[in-house]
Motif scaffolding. Sequence first.
Motif, PDB file in Angstrom:
ATOM      1  N   LEU A   3       1.071  -1.428  -0.005  1.00 23.53           N
ATOM      2  CA  LEU A   3      -0.287   0.089   0.376  1.00 23.53           C
ATOM      3  C   LEU A   3       1.207   1.511   0.308  1.00 23.53           C
ATOM      4  CD1 LEU A   3      -2.759  -0.876   2.634  1.00 23.53           C
ATOM      5  CD2 LEU A   3      -3.219  -0.670   0.256  1.00 23.53           C
ATOM      6  N   CYS A   4       1.846   1.455   0.506  1.00 25.62           N
ATOM      7  CA  CYS A   4       2.716   2.389   0.325  1.00 25.62           C
ATOM      8  C   CYS A   4       3.818   2.817  -0.633  1.00 25.62           C
ATOM      9  CB  CYS A   4       3.657   2.269   1.913  1.00 25.62           C
ATOM     10  SG  CYS A   4       3.579   2.700   3.735  1.00 25.62           S
ATOM     11  N   LEU A  63       2.040   1.804  -3.460  1.00 23.23           N
ATOM     12  CA  LEU A  63       1.015   2.148  -4.674  1.00 23.23           C
ATOM     13  C   LEU A  63       0.932   4.032  -4.121  1.00 23.23           C
ATOM     14  CD1 LEU A  63      -1.326  -0.306  -4.502  1.00 23.23           C
ATOM     15  CD2 LEU A  63       0.535   0.287  -5.834  1.00 23.23           C
ATOM     16  N   VAL A  64       0.424   3.887  -3.330  1.00 25.39           N
ATOM     17  CA  VAL A  64       0.472   5.417  -2.497  1.00 25.39           C
ATOM     18  C   VAL A  64       1.351   6.235  -3.126  1.00 25.39           C
ATOM     19  CG1 VAL A  64       0.464   7.355  -0.940  1.00 25.39           C
ATOM     20  CG2 VAL A  64      -0.862   4.751  -0.238  1.00 25.39           C
ATOM     21  N   ALA A  65       2.961   5.888  -3.235  1.00 26.72           N
ATOM     22  CA  ALA A  65       3.826   6.825  -3.654  1.00 26.72           C
ATOM     23  C   ALA A  65       4.101   6.819  -4.969  1.00 26.72           C
ATOM     24  CB  ALA A  65       5.121   5.966  -2.975  1.00 26.72           C
ATOM     25  N   PHE A 101       1.454   6.970  -7.193  1.00 32.82           N
ATOM     26  CA  PHE A 101       0.270   8.244  -7.414  1.00 32.82           C
ATOM     27  C   PHE A 101       1.204   9.479  -6.954  1.00 32.82           C
ATOM     28  CE2 PHE A 101      -2.291   3.711  -7.009  1.00 32.82           C
ATOM     29  CZ  PHE A 101      -3.489   4.784  -8.211  1.00 32.82           C
ATOM     30  N   ALA A 102       1.951   9.578  -6.071  1.00 29.05           N
ATOM     31  CA  ALA A 102       2.252  10.871  -5.916  1.00 29.05           C
ATOM     32  C   ALA A 102       3.027  11.238  -6.511  1.00 29.05           C
ATOM     33  CB  ALA A 102       2.641  10.639  -3.911  1.00 29.05           C
ATOM     34  N   GLY A 159       7.688   3.766   3.197  1.00 28.78           N
ATOM     35  CA  GLY A 159       6.672   3.947   4.035  1.00 28.78           C
ATOM     36  C   GLY A 159       7.479   3.333   5.511  1.00 28.78           C
ATOM     37  N   GLY A 171       5.074  11.017  -0.577  1.00 26.03           N
ATOM     38  CA  GLY A 171       3.996   9.725  -0.390  1.00 26.03           C
ATOM     39  C   GLY A 171       3.866   8.426   0.307  1.00 26.03           C
ATOM     40  N   GLY A 172       4.759   7.911  -0.315  1.00 32.57           N
ATOM     41  CA  GLY A 172       5.297   6.450   0.764  1.00 32.57           C
ATOM     42  C   GLY A 172       5.130   6.511   1.815  1.00 32.57           C
ATOM     43  N   ALA A 224       2.482   8.114   3.728  1.00 31.62           N
ATOM     44  CA  ALA A 224       1.177   6.903   3.554  1.00 31.62           C
ATOM     45  C   ALA A 224       1.892   5.482   5.382  1.00 31.62           C
ATOM     46  CB  ALA A 224       1.140   5.714   2.687  1.00 31.62           C
ATOM     47  N   LEU A 270      -0.608   4.706   7.597  1.00 33.93           N
ATOM     48  CA  LEU A 270      -0.639   3.078   8.040  1.00 33.93           C
ATOM     49  C   LEU A 270      -0.589   2.103   9.484  1.00 33.93           C
ATOM     50  CD1 LEU A 270      -0.398   2.226   3.598  1.00 33.93           C
ATOM     51  CD2 LEU A 270      -2.605   1.828   5.122  1.00 33.93           C
TER      52      LEU A 270
END
Length: 248
Positions: free
Chosen positions: A114-115, A117-119, A121-122, A143, A206-207, A210, A214
Amino acid sequence: MIPLHDDNPTSRRPVVTVALIATCVLVYFWQVSLPPQQAQAVVYSYGFVPALLFTDVSLPAELVRVPATMTLVTSMFLHGSFMHVAGNMLYLWVFGNNIEDVCGHLRFVLFYLLCGLVAAFAQALPDPASEVPMIGASGAISGVLGAYLLLFPHARVRTLVPLFPFIFTPSIPAGWLLGFWFVFQLLSGLRSSPAEGGVAFWAHVGGFIAGCGLIFVLRDRQFRSRLGARRRGRSRLPESTRRRGPWG
């Protein structure tokens, strides 16, 4: 400052951390075994290209190996150079075992992905039409660093500081090391251009953010009870790993 190891004990074997490191290293060896043209094709086939996900741009048919959405995951296991993979794996080795210990093995897998994925997108957010492929585990590992900063800011980390012709190995609090790291990523991201390649600073930012959020969702129940004990003035470490006496 290059982290070497920390003084933070764990109660679980870091099997997921070791598996992630082994997978990234093996994939890198596979990458470097390929001829240059094929190696470049792999980066476009399995790396995350924002334009493929957010615009109508498409790869040539011969380069399509997985759906564009899957490259959000496959890109985490590719690296661009020896120093790229070595640096990422070192950070994962030093800090990942403690976060795996806090989450448990399965939750740590979910946390890591998940970290990452967020990274991704960031990194894509400033320029969703970018055709520059993003590869590397650093977003997911960021993350891990964010979670470590919040949970273990006072843990001591032995670092390597090369100041030619001298080499120092000071032990510093994780809060200082990781806090400085995050500020550097943030400032570097503000100065970078999304149209250029190079280090994915916004993925790191972003990571990291996140991971900070999380970890409070995905840590296991056992650690929650230990954290509650810590807030009441007691150690959050299990009995078998507590230090005895003020000098350890």
